[in-house]
Design a protein around this motif. Structure first.
Motif, PDB file in Angstrom:
ATOM      1  N   LYS A  28      -8.237   4.169  -2.061  1.00  0.00           N
ATOM      2  CA  LYS A  28      -8.889   4.444  -0.877  1.00  0.00           C
ATOM      3  C   LYS A  28      -9.485   5.472  -0.965  1.00  0.00           C
ATOM      4  N   GLU A  56       1.073  -0.930   0.062  1.00  0.00           N
ATOM      5  CA  GLU A  56       0.085  -0.095  -0.118  1.00  0.00           C
ATOM      6  C   GLU A  56       0.906   1.235   0.135  1.00  0.00           C
ATOM      7  N   LYS A 105      -7.962   8.748   3.053  1.00  0.00           N
ATOM      8  CA  LYS A 105      -6.464   9.326   2.592  1.00  0.00           C
ATOM      9  C   LYS A 105      -5.781  10.437   4.040  1.00  0.00           C
ATOM     10  N   GLU A 132      -7.681  -1.786   4.666  1.00  0.00           N
ATOM     11  CA  GLU A 132      -8.999  -0.046   4.942  1.00  0.00           C
ATOM     12  C   GLU A 132     -10.011  -0.692   4.388  1.00  0.00           C
ATOM     13  N   VAL A 187     -11.478   0.329   0.886  1.00  0.00           N
ATOM     14  CA  VAL A 187     -11.473   1.084  -0.372  1.00  0.00           C
ATOM     15  C   VAL A 187     -12.269   1.614  -0.878  1.00  0.00           C
TER      16      VAL A 187
END
Lengths: 153, 131
Positions: free
Chosen positions: A139, A55, A144, A117, A119
């Motif tokens: 994301k 990521e 963010k 996380e 998405v």
């Protein structure tokens, strides 16, 4: 080497025993790789296909080695944070031949992965090239990291 | 119903010469089958484009080399179950191969190599005559 058999042996009925062993095994692997100079350990779940998940600030990347699988035999879905990759690797049909070697495996597979996380499921892109599947999962805006500027006087 | 697929751990090549690239080299898993007219090799080489596959037939020694075409993994790695690497494998062929007619193709990361047998190596039917 002697081989011992325990005909009446059963796995002890201790809750979480398997998980504890698994954790211990991973720790040993990590320790050994630190001694042998391996910078990144490869800890496999054993379930096909093998993955690399990475990521950066605004995307999650998933790569899988799926040589020999056609794009139409592959099914990818995301529900919440669970990414599922399933499909089938089919044997190549060859008639009237004699096999000398058969090392390549086939069969169906299903692998689920919990993403670290949330998405944006609408914006996920998937690409299959030379037997490598690449997924880019952006994301959503709210997760963010945001840079906050401090105003000086 | 087919069995569930398991991950086959990639086998690293036992180096005979040193590689100039700082990247692991794996032995590709292969299927080899023979028909009356040809010998076919299928090799799993995920991540290798056809233009980076090198096939060399020196007398009866067949060498397959594949160079992985992979930029660095983007971002920070969270979870890793495989490593990108090159592929290398050698075979000794027993039957005579018609070199001019060797065909190589790739599909979904699998190399297919068709090695047609030379006329002399094809099976000949022998009729037994009774007297």
């Amino acid at each position: 080497m002697a081989i011992f058999r325990y005909p009446n042996w059963r796995w002890p009925d201790v809750p979480g025993a398997l998980e504890d062993f698994e954790r211990a095994r991973r720790q040993m692997d990590r320790l050994l790789s630190a001694f042998t100079g391996g910078s990144e350990s490869v800890a496999s779940s054993g379930v096909f296909p093998p993955l690399i998940v990475s990521e950066d600030e605004d995307k999650i990347y998933v790569e899988a080695e799926i040589s020999g699988i056609k794009a139409e035999d592959l099914d990818i879905s995301i529900v919440g944070r669970t990414l599922t990759i399933s499909g089938e690797r089919k044997p190549e049909e060859a008639q009237n031949v004699n096999y000398h070697r058969r090392e390549r495996k086939w069969g169906s597979f299903r692998k689920a992965l919990t993403l670290p996380e949330d998405v944006d499921t609408e914006a996920v892109r998937a690409e299959c090239k030379n037997g490598v599947l690449r997924l880019v999962l952006p994301k959503p805006e709210q997760v963010k990291p945001r840079k906050i500027t401090i105003n000086g006087q | 119903m087919a069995d569930d697929l398991q991950i086959e751990e990639k086998k690293a090549v036992q180096a005979t010469g040193e590689s100039t690239r700082d990247i692991p080299v794996f032995v590709p898993a292969v299927d080899i089958y023979e028909s009356e007219n040809a010998l076919t090799i299928l090799a799993d080489m995920p991540g290798v484009p056809i233009e980076k596959i090198d096939i060399d037939l020196d007398s009866d020694q067949l060498t397959i080399r594949g160079t992985v075409d992979q930029e660095e993994v983007k971002g920070k790695v969270i979870f890793k179950e495989f490593t990108y690497g090159d592929y290398y494998r050698q075979f000794s062929l027993s039957s005579d191969i018609d070199r001019a007619k060797i065909q190589a193709s790739t599909k979904d990361g699998v190399l297919k190599l068709v090695l047609p047998k030379a006329e002399a190596a094809k099976p000949r039917k022998i009729t037994v005559q009774s007297t």
